[in-house]
Design a protein around this motif. Structure first.
Motif, PDB file in Angstrom:
ATOM      1  N   GLU A 173     120.852 -42.743  51.063  1.00  9.04           N
ATOM      2  CA  GLU A 173     121.777 -41.705  50.629  1.00  9.04           C
ATOM      3  C   GLU A 173     121.463 -40.399  51.343  1.00  9.04           C
ATOM      4  N   SER A 174     122.491 -39.741  51.821  1.00 11.94           N
ATOM      5  CA  SER A 174     122.332 -38.502  52.576  1.00 11.94           C
ATOM      6  C   SER A 174     121.685 -37.387  51.757  1.00 11.94           C
ATOM      7  N   ARG A 175     121.792 -37.432  50.446  1.00 10.09           N
ATOM      8  CA  ARG A 175     121.217 -36.373  49.601  1.00 10.09           C
ATOM      9  C   ARG A 175     119.701 -36.494  49.451  1.00 10.09           C
ATOM     10  N   ASN A 176     119.133 -37.628  49.865  1.00 12.01           N
ATOM     11  CA  ASN A 176     117.695 -37.854  49.741  1.00 12.01           C
ATOM     12  C   ASN A 176     116.969 -37.553  51.047  1.00 12.01           C
ATOM     13  N   ARG A 177     115.647 -37.453  50.959  1.00 15.03           N
ATOM     14  CA  ARG A 177     114.781 -37.290  52.137  1.00 15.03           C
ATOM     15  C   ARG A 177     114.005 -38.587  52.335  1.00 15.03           C
ATOM     16  N   TYR A 178     113.831 -38.970  53.597  1.00 15.31           N
ATOM     17  CA  TYR A 178     113.142 -40.209  53.935  1.00 15.31           C
ATOM     18  C   TYR A 178     112.147 -39.980  55.063  1.00 15.31           C
ATOM     19  N   ARG A 179     111.175 -40.882  55.112  1.00 13.37           N
ATOM     20  CA  ARG A 179     110.212 -40.904  56.215  1.00 13.37           C
ATOM     21  C   ARG A 179     110.161 -42.322  56.749  1.00 13.37           C
ATOM     22  N   LEU A 180     110.315 -42.443  58.049  1.00 13.34           N
ATOM     23  CA  LEU A 180     110.158 -43.720  58.728  1.00 13.34           C
ATOM     24  C   LEU A 180     108.823 -43.630  59.453  1.00 13.34           C
ATOM     25  N   HIS A 181     107.843 -44.385  58.985  1.00 13.63           N
ATOM     26  CA  HIS A 181     106.489 -44.326  59.541  1.00 13.63           C
ATOM     27  C   HIS A 181     106.265 -45.512  60.470  1.00 13.63           C
ATOM     28  N   ILE A 182     105.923 -45.210  61.718  1.00  8.27           N
ATOM     29  CA  ILE A 182     105.585 -46.253  62.692  1.00  8.27           C
ATOM     30  C   ILE A 182     104.092 -46.145  62.955  1.00  8.27           C
ATOM     31  N   PRO A 183     103.302 -47.123  62.505  1.00  7.31           N
ATOM     32  CA  PRO A 183     101.857 -47.082  62.749  1.00  7.31           C
ATOM     33  C   PRO A 183     101.548 -47.083  64.248  1.00  7.31           C
ATOM     34  N   ALA A 184     100.371 -46.592  64.601  1.00  6.79           N
ATOM     35  CA  ALA A 184      99.972 -46.523  66.013  1.00  6.79           C
ATOM     36  C   ALA A 184     100.043 -47.892  66.683  1.00  6.79           C
ATOM     37  N   ASP A 185      99.765 -48.940  65.929  1.00  8.99           N
ATOM     38  CA  ASP A 185      99.815 -50.298  66.498  1.00  8.99           C
ATOM     39  C   ASP A 185     101.099 -51.033  66.109  1.00  8.99           C
ATOM     40  N   GLY A 186     102.110 -50.290  65.634  1.00  5.32           N
ATOM     41  CA  GLY A 186     103.324 -50.929  65.141  1.00  5.32           C
ATOM     42  C   GLY A 186     104.604 -50.531  65.844  1.00  5.32           C
ATOM     43  N   TYR A 187     104.487 -49.888  67.017  1.00  4.76           N
ATOM     44  CA  TYR A 187     105.696 -49.500  67.750  1.00  4.76           C
ATOM     45  C   TYR A 187     106.482 -50.735  68.179  1.00  4.76           C
ATOM     46  N   PRO A 188     107.794 -50.598  68.301  1.00  2.00           N
ATOM     47  CA  PRO A 188     108.594 -51.729  68.788  1.00  2.00           C
ATOM     48  C   PRO A 188     108.075 -52.212  70.141  1.00  2.00           C
ATOM     49  N   HIS A 189     108.027 -53.519  70.306  1.00  2.00           N
ATOM     50  CA  HIS A 189     107.509 -54.142  71.527  1.00  2.00           C
ATOM     51  C   HIS A 189     108.631 -54.282  72.539  1.00  2.00           C
ATOM     52  N   ALA A 190     108.876 -53.208  73.276  1.00  2.00           N
ATOM     53  CA  ALA A 190     109.975 -53.189  74.236  1.00  2.00           C
ATOM     54  C   ALA A 190     109.428 -53.027  75.642  1.00  2.00           C
ATOM     55  N   SER A 191     109.849 -53.888  76.539  1.00  2.00           N
ATOM     56  CA  SER A 191     109.452 -53.738  77.942  1.00  2.00           C
ATOM     57  C   SER A 191     110.211 -52.584  78.592  1.00  2.00           C
ATOM     58  N   VAL A 192     111.433 -52.326  78.140  1.00  2.00           N
ATOM     59  CA  VAL A 192     112.228 -51.251  78.717  1.00  2.00           C
ATOM     60  C   VAL A 192     112.129 -50.018  77.815  1.00  2.00           C
ATOM     61  N   PHE A 193     112.770 -50.040  76.646  1.00  2.00           N
ATOM     62  CA  PHE A 193     112.641 -48.951  75.684  1.00  2.00           C
ATOM     63  C   PHE A 193     113.166 -49.396  74.327  1.00  2.00           C
ATOM     64  N   TRP A 194     112.866 -48.600  73.297  1.00  2.00           N
ATOM     65  CA  TRP A 194     113.394 -48.821  71.958  1.00  2.00           C
ATOM     66  C   TRP A 194     114.126 -47.549  71.518  1.00  2.00           C
ATOM     67  N   SER A 195     115.011 -47.707  70.550  1.00  2.00           N
ATOM     68  CA  SER A 195     115.809 -46.588  70.071  1.00  2.00           C
ATOM     69  C   SER A 195     116.152 -46.792  68.602  1.00  2.00           C
ATOM     70  N   ILE A 196     116.078 -45.709  67.822  1.00  2.00           N
ATOM     71  CA  ILE A 196     116.492 -45.709  66.419  1.00  2.00           C
ATOM     72  C   ILE A 196     117.652 -44.724  66.313  1.00  2.00           C
ATOM     73  N   THR A 197     118.836 -45.234  65.951  1.00  2.00           N
ATOM     74  CA  THR A 197     120.053 -44.428  65.913  1.00  2.00           C
ATOM     75  C   THR A 197     120.590 -44.374  64.485  1.00  2.00           C
ATOM     76  N   LEU A 198     121.059 -43.200  64.063  1.00  2.00           N
ATOM     77  CA  LEU A 198     121.604 -43.010  62.720  1.00  2.00           C
ATOM     78  C   LEU A 198     123.128 -43.016  62.781  1.00  2.00           C
ATOM     79  N   TYR A 199     123.736 -43.754  61.852  1.00  2.00           N
ATOM     80  CA  TYR A 199     125.200 -43.841  61.732  1.00  2.00           C
ATOM     81  C   TYR A 199     125.620 -43.483  60.316  1.00  2.00           C
TER      82      TYR A 199
END
Length: 135
Positions: A20-46
């Motif tokens: 919900e847009s009225r709330n606050r959130y945190r997306l935590h990516i651990p140091a050893d938990g980044y997406p495994h991408a050879s090219v790149f990763w992206s997180i997009t909001l819609y």
């Protein structure tokens, strides 16, 4: 083809509640938990229900590999990354720098994580994507 890209869409937080847009959130990516991408990763909001990118005061619609590389967002001292999602900008410095604005014009939103050229662990479903928590 899954060898080219893998997608994960989140429309709920770690408790199963809709994002919900009225709330606050945190997306935590651990140091050893980044997406495994050879090219790149992206997180997009819609926005929901529109499923469109939502105009916001800083013109940021996504956070990705390149934002880490160019310093647009900042890692924590332990190498992890916290992305803060809310409709309003935080007063905290790190939360402002790592802010992914939620829509003010729509009640809900979703996040799409795209991993371009994922590794075998991701393709087999063995990598765990980061969890979104309400704060």
């Amino acid at each position: 083809m899954i060898q080219d890209s893998a997608y994960v869409v989140a429309a709920a937080d770690d408790s199963g509640a809709p994002l919900e847009s009225r709330n606050r959130y945190r997306l935590h990516i651990p140091a050893d938990g980044y997406p495994h991408a050879s090219v790149f990763w992206s997180i997009t909001l819609y926005g929901e229900p529109s499923k469109y990118l939502v105009p916001n005061p800083i013109g940021r619609f996504k956070i990705n590999t390149y934002d880490l590389q160019d310093g647009s967002v900042e890692k924590n001292p332990d190498g992890s990354l916290d992305i803060f999602i809310s409709a309003d900008e935080s007063e905290e410095e790190l939360a402002r720098k790592n802010w992914l604005p939620a829509p003010k014009t729509e009640e809900h939103f979703s996040l799409a994580l795209r991993v371009y050229t994922p590794d075998e662990q991701t393709i087999r479903g063995e990598w765990e994507p980061p969890v979104l928590e309400r704060i």
